[in-house]
Design a protein around this motif. Structure first.
Motif, PDB file in Angstrom:
ATOM      1  N   GLY A  32      21.920  38.663 -22.608  1.00 43.05           N
ATOM      2  CA  GLY A  32      22.445  37.367 -23.024  1.00 43.05           C
ATOM      3  C   GLY A  32      21.354  36.361 -23.299  1.00 43.05           C
ATOM      4  N   ASP A  33      21.802  35.140 -23.508  1.00 44.35           N
ATOM      5  CA  ASP A  33      20.918  34.038 -23.866  1.00 44.35           C
ATOM      6  C   ASP A  33      20.674  33.122 -22.675  1.00 44.35           C
ATOM      7  N   TYR A  34      19.554  32.443 -22.715  1.00 41.73           N
ATOM      8  CA  TYR A  34      19.208  31.450 -21.697  1.00 41.73           C
ATOM      9  C   TYR A  34      20.050  30.195 -21.891  1.00 41.73           C
ATOM     10  N   HIS A  35      20.501  29.612 -20.785  1.00 37.22           N
ATOM     11  CA  HIS A  35      21.189  28.333 -20.793  1.00 37.22           C
ATOM     12  C   HIS A  35      20.589  27.482 -19.676  1.00 37.22           C
ATOM     13  N   PRO A  36      20.289  26.203 -19.937  1.00 33.97           N
ATOM     14  CA  PRO A  36      19.663  25.347 -18.918  1.00 33.97           C
ATOM     15  C   PRO A  36      20.470  25.206 -17.633  1.00 33.97           C
ATOM     16  N   ASP A  37      21.771  25.468 -17.672  1.00 37.04           N
ATOM     17  CA  ASP A  37      22.581  25.333 -16.468  1.00 37.04           C
ATOM     18  C   ASP A  37      22.666  26.635 -15.662  1.00 37.04           C
ATOM     19  N   MET A  38      21.896  27.661 -16.057  1.00 40.84           N
ATOM     20  CA  MET A  38      21.879  28.930 -15.303  1.00 40.84           C
ATOM     21  C   MET A  38      21.325  28.703 -13.914  1.00 40.84           C
ATOM     22  N   ASN A  39      21.891  29.384 -12.942  1.00 41.86           N
ATOM     23  CA  ASN A  39      21.333  29.392 -11.587  1.00 41.86           C
ATOM     24  C   ASN A  39      20.381  30.599 -11.539  1.00 41.86           C
ATOM     25  N   LEU A  40      19.103  30.364 -11.783  1.00 43.16           N
ATOM     26  CA  LEU A  40      18.146  31.461 -11.874  1.00 43.16           C
ATOM     27  C   LEU A  40      18.037  32.254 -10.574  1.00 43.16           C
ATOM     28  N   GLY A  41      18.290  31.615  -9.457  1.00 40.68           N
ATOM     29  CA  GLY A  41      18.241  32.307  -8.183  1.00 40.68           C
ATOM     30  C   GLY A  41      19.370  33.313  -8.001  1.00 40.68           C
ATOM     31  N   GLN A  42      20.402  33.199  -8.803  1.00 42.04           N
ATOM     32  CA  GLN A  42      21.534  34.127  -8.732  1.00 42.04           C
ATOM     33  C   GLN A  42      21.429  35.245  -9.761  1.00 42.04           C
ATOM     34  N   GLN A  43      20.390  35.236 -10.555  1.00 39.39           N
ATOM     35  CA  GLN A  43      20.218  36.268 -11.597  1.00 39.39           C
ATOM     36  C   GLN A  43      19.659  37.534 -11.021  1.00 39.39           C
ATOM     37  N   LYS A  59      15.564  42.090  -6.138  1.00 37.33           N
ATOM     38  CA  LYS A  59      16.648  41.788  -7.074  1.00 37.33           C
ATOM     39  C   LYS A  59      16.225  41.997  -8.527  1.00 37.33           C
ATOM     40  N   GLY A  60      15.078  42.657  -8.724  1.00 32.76           N
ATOM     41  CA  GLY A  60      14.657  43.000 -10.085  1.00 32.76           C
ATOM     42  C   GLY A  60      13.660  42.066 -10.729  1.00 32.76           C
ATOM     43  N   TRP A  61      13.230  41.020 -10.030  1.00 35.64           N
ATOM     44  CA  TRP A  61      12.213  40.129 -10.561  1.00 35.64           C
ATOM     45  C   TRP A  61      10.847  40.813 -10.452  1.00 35.64           C
ATOM     46  N   MET A  89      16.593  39.144 -22.865  1.00 36.02           N
ATOM     47  CA  MET A  89      15.683  38.025 -22.849  1.00 36.02           C
ATOM     48  C   MET A  89      15.021  37.931 -21.489  1.00 36.02           C
ATOM     49  N   GLN A  90      13.869  37.323 -21.434  1.00 39.50           N
ATOM     50  CA  GLN A  90      13.125  37.190 -20.179  1.00 39.50           C
ATOM     51  C   GLN A  90      13.281  35.779 -19.630  1.00 39.50           C
ATOM     52  N   ILE A  91      13.600  35.695 -18.331  1.00 38.21           N
ATOM     53  CA  ILE A  91      13.690  34.399 -17.660  1.00 38.21           C
ATOM     54  C   ILE A  91      12.560  34.288 -16.642  1.00 38.21           C
ATOM     55  N   TYR A  92      12.266  33.059 -16.235  1.00 39.66           N
ATOM     56  CA  TYR A  92      11.094  32.742 -15.413  1.00 39.66           C
ATOM     57  C   TYR A  92      11.519  31.875 -14.245  1.00 39.66           C
ATOM     58  N   CYS A 109       6.620  35.088   1.948  1.00 42.26           N
ATOM     59  CA  CYS A 109       6.603  36.533   1.678  1.00 42.26           C
ATOM     60  C   CYS A 109       8.024  37.069   1.557  1.00 42.26           C
ATOM     61  N   HIS A 110       8.923  36.605   2.408  1.00 46.69           N
ATOM     62  CA  HIS A 110      10.313  37.049   2.347  1.00 46.69           C
ATOM     63  C   HIS A 110      10.979  36.586   1.051  1.00 46.69           C
ATOM     64  N   LYS A 111      10.669  35.364   0.619  1.00 49.81           N
ATOM     65  CA  LYS A 111      11.239  34.841  -0.621  1.00 49.81           C
ATOM     66  C   LYS A 111      10.795  35.695  -1.811  1.00 49.81           C
ATOM     67  N   VAL A 112       9.505  35.998  -1.882  1.00 49.28           N
ATOM     68  CA  VAL A 112       8.979  36.816  -2.979  1.00 49.28           C
ATOM     69  C   VAL A 112       9.532  38.238  -2.885  1.00 49.28           C
ATOM     70  N   SER A 113       9.543  38.814  -1.706  1.00 49.67           N
ATOM     71  CA  SER A 113      10.076  40.175  -1.524  1.00 49.67           C
ATOM     72  C   SER A 113      11.550  40.242  -1.912  1.00 49.67           C
TER      73      SER A 113
END
Length: 67
Positions: A56-67, A25-27, A1-4, A16-20
């Motif tokens: 896997g599946d999306y869950h609202p409690d996911m920490n997207l920054g750790q994916q 990390k694969g984003w 599945m795709q997360i955003y 720039c560092h945040k995006v890089s």
């Protein structure tokens, strides 16, 4: 599945560092970066959407920054 995620930051090297960092990390970039003047703080702000395929599946409690 795709997360955003939507990455935001003042218009400095930190953005720039945040995006890089996300790219390393694969984003992947999604759309064009956006810029707007933050009148309250007197600075330019940047935003960049990124997406990533995960298992896997999306869950609202996911920490997207750790994916």
């Amino acid at each position: 599945m795709q997360i955003y995620r939507l990455l935001t930051e003042d218009d400095t090297a930190a953005f720039c560092h945040k995006v890089s960092g996300a790219i390393s990390k694969g984003w992947a970039l999604y759309g064009d970066p956006q810029y707007a003047f933050d009148h309250a703080n007197g600075v330019m702000r940047c935003a960049q959407a990124v997406v990533k395929e995960i298992d896997g599946d999306y869950h609202p409690d996911m920490n997207l920054g750790q994916q």
